[in-house]
Design a protein around this motif. Structure first.
Motif, PDB file in Angstrom:
ATOM      1  N   ARG A  87       0.806  -1.224   0.000  1.00  0.00           N
ATOM      2  CA  ARG A  87       0.000   0.000   0.000  1.00  0.00           C
ATOM      3  C   ARG A  87       0.838   1.273   0.000  1.00  0.00           C
ATOM      4  NH1 ARG A  87      -5.532   0.061   1.525  1.00  0.00           N
ATOM      5  NH2 ARG A  87      -6.334  -2.028   1.877  1.00  0.00           N
ATOM      6  N   ARG A  88       2.088   1.177   0.470  1.00  0.00           N
ATOM      7  CA  ARG A  88       2.891   2.387   0.644  1.00  0.00           C
ATOM      8  C   ARG A  88       4.258   2.215  -0.023  1.00  0.00           C
ATOM      9  NH1 ARG A  88       1.799   5.256   5.546  1.00  0.00           N
ATOM     10  NH2 ARG A  88       3.713   6.377   5.029  1.00  0.00           N
ATOM     11  N   SER A  89       4.397   2.786  -1.223  1.00  0.00           N
ATOM     12  CA  SER A  89       5.676   2.665  -1.938  1.00  0.00           C
ATOM     13  C   SER A  89       6.780   3.450  -1.227  1.00  0.00           C
ATOM     14  CB  SER A  89       5.518   3.141  -3.379  1.00  0.00           C
ATOM     15  OG  SER A  89       5.126   4.503  -3.377  1.00  0.00           O
ATOM     16  N   ASP A  90       6.398   4.393  -0.340  1.00  0.00           N
ATOM     17  CA  ASP A  90       7.391   5.193   0.389  1.00  0.00           C
ATOM     18  C   ASP A  90       7.954   4.456   1.605  1.00  0.00           C
ATOM     19  OD1 ASP A  90       4.733   5.391   1.503  1.00  0.00           O
ATOM     20  OD2 ASP A  90       5.479   6.983   2.824  1.00  0.00           O
ATOM     21  N   VAL A  91       7.389   3.295   1.944  1.00  0.00           N
ATOM     22  CA  VAL A  91       7.804   2.592   3.168  1.00  0.00           C
ATOM     23  C   VAL A  91       8.934   1.604   2.851  1.00  0.00           C
ATOM     24  CG1 VAL A  91       7.031   0.867   4.862  1.00  0.00           C
ATOM     25  CG2 VAL A  91       5.680   2.921   4.449  1.00  0.00           C
ATOM     26  N   GLY A  92      10.009   1.702   3.657  1.00  0.00           N
ATOM     27  CA  GLY A  92      11.153   0.810   3.482  1.00  0.00           C
ATOM     28  C   GLY A  92      11.394  -0.073   4.685  1.00  0.00           C
ATOM     29  N   GLY A  93      10.685   0.194   5.813  1.00  0.00           N
ATOM     30  CA  GLY A  93      10.875  -0.623   7.006  1.00  0.00           C
ATOM     31  C   GLY A  93       9.601  -0.630   7.842  1.00  0.00           C
ATOM     32  N   VAL A  94       9.347  -1.767   8.510  1.00  0.00           N
ATOM     33  CA  VAL A  94       8.132  -1.938   9.320  1.00  0.00           C
ATOM     34  C   VAL A  94       8.517  -2.610  10.639  1.00  0.00           C
ATOM     35  CG1 VAL A  94       5.859  -3.059   9.433  1.00  0.00           C
ATOM     36  CG2 VAL A  94       6.671  -2.146   7.254  1.00  0.00           C
ATOM     37  N   CYS A  95       7.920  -2.109  11.712  1.00  0.00           N
ATOM     38  CA  CYS A  95       8.205  -2.626  13.058  1.00  0.00           C
ATOM     39  C   CYS A  95       6.878  -2.985  13.727  1.00  0.00           C
ATOM     40  CB  CYS A  95       8.926  -1.512  13.824  1.00  0.00           C
ATOM     41  SG  CYS A  95       9.370  -1.897  15.503  1.00  0.00           S
ATOM     42  N   HIS A  96       6.790  -4.188  14.277  1.00  0.00           N
ATOM     43  CA  HIS A  96       5.595  -4.585  15.035  1.00  0.00           C
ATOM     44  C   HIS A  96       6.028  -5.085  16.413  1.00  0.00           C
ATOM     45  CE1 HIS A  96       2.087  -6.459  16.529  1.00  0.00           C
ATOM     46  NE2 HIS A  96       2.598  -7.682  16.426  1.00  0.00           N
ATOM     47  N   ALA A  97       5.407  -4.539  17.457  1.00  0.00           N
ATOM     48  CA  ALA A  97       5.752  -4.926  18.830  1.00  0.00           C
ATOM     49  C   ALA A  97       4.513  -4.805  19.707  1.00  0.00           C
ATOM     50  CB  ALA A  97       6.880  -4.034  19.348  1.00  0.00           C
ATOM     51  N   HIS A  98       4.692  -5.202  20.981  1.00  0.00           N
ATOM     52  CA  HIS A  98       3.591  -5.136  21.960  1.00  0.00           C
ATOM     53  C   HIS A  98       4.038  -4.282  23.157  1.00  0.00           C
ATOM     54  CE1 HIS A  98       2.634  -9.529  20.446  1.00  0.00           C
ATOM     55  NE2 HIS A  98       2.421  -8.617  19.516  1.00  0.00           N
ATOM     56  N   PRO A  99       4.417  -3.043  22.952  1.00  0.00           N
ATOM     57  CA  PRO A  99       4.867  -2.219  24.090  1.00  0.00           C
ATOM     58  C   PRO A  99       3.707  -2.035  25.070  1.00  0.00           C
ATOM     59  CG  PRO A  99       5.257  -1.104  21.971  1.00  0.00           C
ATOM     60  CD  PRO A  99       4.365  -2.276  21.707  1.00  0.00           C
ATOM     61  N   PRO A 100       3.950  -2.162  26.379  1.00  0.00           N
ATOM     62  CA  PRO A 100       2.827  -2.256  27.328  1.00  0.00           C
ATOM     63  C   PRO A 100       1.846  -1.084  27.310  1.00  0.00           C
ATOM     64  CG  PRO A 100       4.855  -2.950  28.370  1.00  0.00           C
ATOM     65  CD  PRO A 100       5.239  -2.415  27.025  1.00  0.00           C
ATOM     66  N   ALA A 101       2.317   0.143  27.260  1.00  0.00           N
ATOM     67  CA  ALA A 101       1.368   1.264  27.325  1.00  0.00           C
ATOM     68  C   ALA A 101       0.575   1.373  26.023  1.00  0.00           C
ATOM     69  CB  ALA A 101       2.101   2.568  27.628  1.00  0.00           C
ATOM     70  N   ALA A 157      -6.078  -3.551  17.508  1.00  0.00           N
ATOM     71  CA  ALA A 157      -6.992  -3.845  18.625  1.00  0.00           C
ATOM     72  C   ALA A 157      -6.664  -5.168  19.306  1.00  0.00           C
ATOM     73  CB  ALA A 157      -8.435  -3.867  18.110  1.00  0.00           C
ATOM     74  N   ASN A 158      -6.613  -5.129  20.638  1.00  0.00           N
ATOM     75  CA  ASN A 158      -6.369  -6.312  21.472  1.00  0.00           C
ATOM     76  C   ASN A 158      -5.083  -7.053  21.097  1.00  0.00           C
ATOM     77  OD1 ASN A 158      -9.486  -5.945  20.935  1.00  0.00           O
ATOM     78  ND2 ASN A 158      -9.216  -6.681  23.034  1.00  0.00           N
ATOM     79  N   HIS A 159      -4.083  -6.278  20.633  1.00  0.00           N
ATOM     80  CA  HIS A 159      -2.871  -6.942  20.151  1.00  0.00           C
ATOM     81  C   HIS A 159      -1.607  -6.114  20.423  1.00  0.00           C
ATOM     82  CE1 HIS A 159      -0.860  -9.108  16.488  1.00  0.00           C
ATOM     83  NE2 HIS A 159      -0.029  -8.914  17.490  1.00  0.00           N
ATOM     84  N   GLY A 160      -1.402  -5.000  19.721  1.00  0.00           N
ATOM     85  CA  GLY A 160      -0.131  -4.282  19.870  1.00  0.00           C
ATOM     86  C   GLY A 160      -0.060  -3.075  18.957  1.00  0.00           C
ATOM     87  N   ALA A 161       1.133  -2.817  18.430  1.00  0.00           N
ATOM     88  CA  ALA A 161       1.366  -1.591  17.659  1.00  0.00           C
ATOM     89  C   ALA A 161       2.167  -1.902  16.406  1.00  0.00           C
ATOM     90  CB  ALA A 161       2.118  -0.586  18.524  1.00  0.00           C
ATOM     91  N   LEU A 162       2.023  -1.012  15.418  1.00  0.00           N
ATOM     92  CA  LEU A 162       2.691  -1.176  14.122  1.00  0.00           C
ATOM     93  C   LEU A 162       3.209   0.194  13.706  1.00  0.00           C
ATOM     94  CD1 LEU A 162       2.985  -3.191  11.621  1.00  0.00           C
ATOM     95  CD2 LEU A 162       0.933  -2.061  10.746  1.00  0.00           C
ATOM     96  N   THR A 163       4.483   0.283  13.333  1.00  0.00           N
ATOM     97  CA  THR A 163       5.023   1.555  12.843  1.00  0.00           C
ATOM     98  C   THR A 163       5.750   1.335  11.521  1.00  0.00           C
ATOM     99  OG1 THR A 163       6.991   1.251  14.237  1.00  0.00           O
ATOM    100  CG2 THR A 163       5.271   2.685  15.106  1.00  0.00           C
ATOM    101  N   LEU A 164       5.699   2.366  10.676  1.00  0.00           N
ATOM    102  CA  LEU A 164       6.286   2.321   9.337  1.00  0.00           C
ATOM    103  C   LEU A 164       7.288   3.458   9.206  1.00  0.00           C
ATOM    104  CD1 LEU A 164       2.910   2.304   7.319  1.00  0.00           C
ATOM    105  CD2 LEU A 164       3.933   0.413   8.552  1.00  0.00           C
ATOM    106  N   GLY A 165       8.259   3.291   8.303  1.00  0.00           N
ATOM    107  CA  GLY A 165       9.204   4.371   8.049  1.00  0.00           C
ATOM    108  C   GLY A 165       9.868   4.193   6.701  1.00  0.00           C
ATOM    109  N   PRO A 166      10.587   5.224   6.236  1.00  0.00           N
ATOM    110  CA  PRO A 166      11.315   5.088   4.977  1.00  0.00           C
ATOM    111  C   PRO A 166      12.405   4.027   5.062  1.00  0.00           C
ATOM    112  CG  PRO A 166      11.854   7.165   6.078  1.00  0.00           C
ATOM    113  CD  PRO A 166      10.716   6.561   6.835  1.00  0.00           C
ATOM    114  N   ASP A 167      12.853   3.718   6.280  1.00  0.00           N
ATOM    115  CA  ASP A 167      13.793   2.618   6.500  1.00  0.00           C
ATOM    116  C   ASP A 167      13.455   2.003   7.860  1.00  0.00           C
ATOM    117  OD1 ASP A 167      15.096   4.206   8.533  1.00  0.00           O
ATOM    118  OD2 ASP A 167      15.967   5.322   6.866  1.00  0.00           O
TER     119      ASP A 167
END
Ligand SMILES: [Zn+2]
Length: 208
Positions: A87-101, A157-167
């Motif tokens: 979906r995002r040609s500008d995205v070069g890196g993706v991070c998925h984690a479950h940080p508590p807050a 929802a009921n899972h965690g977080a997802l962040t995207l970046g150019p790298d």
């Protein structure tokens, strides 16, 4: 950055994520775009605190492993990562984690969309909470996909977080900012609520 340095960085970011308590046991996953329809992803079933470069897997745009040790399968959330790149040609890196807050907000199905922190407005923008989709199934990319356009960070929802970046490093820094913002917002709620920035100020910060 050469290929070996990229692989070492992915292992280093996994160690940082684990040390910060954003992932328990074998949770969490990273990826980066390699070009020519290929992506480097973290393996399934391994703690991100103890990754070594030989564990990382190269997959094609369908998520099939095309390079890497046969002892390691690509992360079960690979389809979620591929949805981000599709979906995002500008995205070069993706991070998925479950940080508590951040994950607490995700479990309450509350986005972090109020402009409370100037730095977060500039580097993250509003962070919506995607509808629920079961982890490791096509439901998850289907639930998050429509929100990927125009957002660099999402709660799942009921899972965690997802962040995207150019790298990948930028995606990782956004995860740090997201978790910090979530911790501050929890405290703001304990204090009875915050005073958001004016729409004019939020727009000026987003434009920087
Ligand atoms: Zn997860």
């Amino acid at each position: 950055m050469d290929y070996e340095t990229q692989r070492r960085l992915m292992c280093e970011l996994g160690r940082r994520m684990w040390e910060r308590g954003w992932v328990a046991a074998n949770d969490g996953n990273f990826s980066r775009r390699l070009g020519e329809g290929l992506f480097l992803v973290t393996p399934a079933g391994v703690s991100k605190g103890f990754l070594t470069t030989d564990m990382l897997v190269v997959v094609d745009s369908e998520g099939r492993a095309v390079q890497g040790s046969s002892s390691f399968r690509p992360s079960s959330e690979t389809p979620l990562h591929l949805e981000c790149y599709r979906r995002r040609s500008d995205v070069g890196g993706v991070c998925h984690a479950h940080p508590p807050a951040a994950t607490a907000f995700a479990c309450a199905r509350l986005g972090l969309e109020e402009p409370l922190l100037g730095e977060a407005v500039m580097s993250l923008g509003p962070v919506p909470c995607a509808p629920y989709g079961r982890t490791g199934t096509p439901e998850l990319p289907a639930a998050a996909g429509p929100l990927l356009d125009g957002h660099d960070a999402l709660l799942l929802a009921n899972h965690g977080a997802l962040t995207l970046g150019p790298d990948l490093e930028s995606a990782y820094w956004r995860m740090e900012t997201l978790e910090h913002t979530a911790q501050v917002c929890l405290n703001v709620r304990l204090l009875g609520g915050g005073v958001p920035l004016s729409p004019e100020e939020a727009a000026a910060l987003r434009g920087r």
